[in-house]
Scaffold this motif. Structure first.
Motif, PDB file in Angstrom:
ATOM      1  N   THR A  32       0.831  -1.206   0.000  1.00  0.00           N
ATOM      2  CA  THR A  32       0.000   0.000   0.000  1.00  0.00           C
ATOM      3  C   THR A  32       0.862   1.252   0.000  1.00  0.00           C
ATOM      4  O   THR A  32       0.607   2.209  -0.743  1.00  0.00           O
ATOM      5  N   LYS A  33       1.907   1.255   0.833  1.00  0.00           N
ATOM      6  CA  LYS A  33       2.820   2.398   0.853  1.00  0.00           C
ATOM      7  C   LYS A  33       3.504   2.589  -0.498  1.00  0.00           C
ATOM      8  O   LYS A  33       3.628   3.707  -1.000  1.00  0.00           O
ATOM      9  N   ALA A  34       3.948   1.462  -1.075  1.00  0.00           N
ATOM     10  CA  ALA A  34       4.607   1.545  -2.379  1.00  0.00           C
ATOM     11  C   ALA A  34       3.652   2.081  -3.441  1.00  0.00           C
ATOM     12  O   ALA A  34       4.044   2.877  -4.307  1.00  0.00           O
ATOM     13  N   GLY A  35       2.380   1.645  -3.378  1.00  0.00           N
ATOM     14  CA  GLY A  35       1.400   2.142  -4.329  1.00  0.00           C
ATOM     15  C   GLY A  35       1.162   3.630  -4.184  1.00  0.00           C
ATOM     16  O   GLY A  35       1.016   4.362  -5.178  1.00  0.00           O
ATOM     17  N   VAL A  36       1.136   4.126  -2.935  1.00  0.00           N
ATOM     18  CA  VAL A  36       0.953   5.565  -2.700  1.00  0.00           C
ATOM     19  C   VAL A  36       2.133   6.351  -3.264  1.00  0.00           C
ATOM     20  O   VAL A  36       1.955   7.368  -3.944  1.00  0.00           O
ATOM     21  N   TRP A  37       3.346   5.896  -2.979  1.00  0.00           N
ATOM     22  CA  TRP A  37       4.515   6.608  -3.494  1.00  0.00           C
ATOM     23  C   TRP A  37       4.585   6.549  -5.017  1.00  0.00           C
ATOM     24  O   TRP A  37       4.952   7.550  -5.665  1.00  0.00           O
ATOM     25  N   LEU A  38       4.230   5.410  -5.595  1.00  0.00           N
ATOM     26  CA  LEU A  38       4.224   5.295  -7.055  1.00  0.00           C
ATOM     27  C   LEU A  38       3.184   6.234  -7.661  1.00  0.00           C
ATOM     28  O   LEU A  38       3.445   6.905  -8.668  1.00  0.00           O
TER      29      LEU A  38
END
Length: 363
Positions: A32-38
């Motif tokens: 989820t964090k990676a998706g937000v940053w992406l």
């Protein structure tokens, strides 16, 4: 019995997690964090790629604020439907542009033909004087200056730098501004609909304050443009400064850009004034000082009391930054952009102060 066991196995397998399901909480959290940053990186990239249409849309909002301000002002003396008042404002704008073209169009066209020659002759005289006094050897011509100016503009200006591109962009900005001014609440509600329910009230308050500030800011800007343009034109006619109509037009247009616009218009006015003699040049300096004093000490303070008060150094810094990044369009829109950012930050500080005050009694 076998059939019953088979159905039970099928049901059990349907309830089991599949190979693509992530059961680990830590993995789901990190993804989820990676998706937000992406998503944030893609949003920033999209803004960089689409900076030209974004600026055109913001320019359309600025035009809409001007039209909306005129419509509201007309409503104080003419109590008719908003649509009719907006139509009157648009017709008055078209009539003013038509009158300007018919009244001074031919005169300004003739003056434009000699303007570049006069300015370049004065710049060459300055370069010669500087070389004679040991300040360096300056080789200046129209091509060198135009190349240097072209090198200082940003991506947006390069994209709309041609005559066709500039006219197309101007038409798009005006049309967009008219559409927004016709029904501004429609677009406001559309943006609010995409926000969470708890954020909509704050969004409406913030946009209302932004609209009020932008209308007042643009009203002051238009008033300053009119005072500087008409004042320069009449003063140049009175003191015999050449190309009075063109000087008034350029001064009025450049007054839309605070700080830098006044400097550029003053330099052009003084160069043209000295082209007709020392006395005329001194008169041009006096005209520039008087016009800028009236605008700086009467118009600007009067408007600043009713709108957001921006520090001159802050506006100048934003102009330098946005001018370098986005060219002339960023330079022209730096003041409204800074004003909108300041209103948003003030509203956020107000919310944080209110939230802190509510949290203290329960602490």
């Amino acid at each position: 019995m076998a059939e019953t066991d088979a159905k039970a196995k099928v049901k059990a397998s349907a309830d089991e997690p599949g190979p693509t399901e992530i059961r680990s909480y830590a993995v789901r959290t990190e993804l989820t964090k990676a998706g937000v940053w992406l998503g944030l990186a893609l949003l920033i990239g999209a803004c960089i790629v689409l900076i030209q249409p974004i600026l055109l849309i913001f320019a359309g909002i600025v035009v809409a604020a001007m039209l909306d301000g005129g419509t509201r002002l007309l409503g104080r003396v003419l109590p008719i439907a908003r649509g009719w008042r907006l139509l009157i404002v648009c017709l008055l704008l078209v009539a003013f542009l038509a009158w300007t073209m018919l009244f001074a169009g031919s005169q300004i066209a003739d003056q434009v033909a000699t303007f570049q020659r006069v300015v370049m002759a004065q710049i060459e005289r300055l370069a010669t004087w500087a070389s004679e006094h040991g300040m360096g050897n300056f080789q200046l011509d129209a091509k060198t200056i135009s190349d240097n100016l072209a090198g200082t503009v940003g991506r947006v200006t390069a994209a709309v730098g041609s005559v066709v591109g500039a006219l197309t962009s101007a038409v798009m900005i005006v049309v967009l501004g008219i559409f927004i001014a016709i029904e501004p609440r429609l677009y406001e509600r559309g943006v609010a609909w995409m926000l969470p329910m708890k954020s909509r009230e704050n969004f409406y308050i913030t946009t209302a304050r932004m609209g009020f500030t932008l209308r007042r800011l643009m009203a002051g800007r238009l008033l300053g443009m009119a005072v500087e343009g008409v004042g320069t034109w009449l003063a140049c006619l009175a003191f015999g400064v050449p190309m009075a109509a063109l000087m008034g037009l350029l001064t009025g247009l450049l007054a839309f850009i605070p700080n830098i616009g006044a400097i550029v218009s003053g330099v052009l006015l003084i160069l043209v004034g000295f082209s007709a003699g020392t006395d005329t040049g001194i008169a041009a300096i006096v005209i520039y000082l008087v016009v800028q004093t009236v605008d700086g000490y009467l118009i600007v303070p009067m408007v600043a009391k009713r709108t957001v008060d921006l520090a001159p150094a802050l506006v100048l810094g934003a102009q330098i930054l946005l001018g370098a990044l986005l060219g002339v369009m960023g330079l022209a829109l730096a003041d409204p952009i800074v004003a909108m950012i300041k209103v948003a930050l003030e509203r956020e500080a107000e919310r944080n102060a209110g939230a802190g005050g509510k949290a203290k009694p329960g602490a």
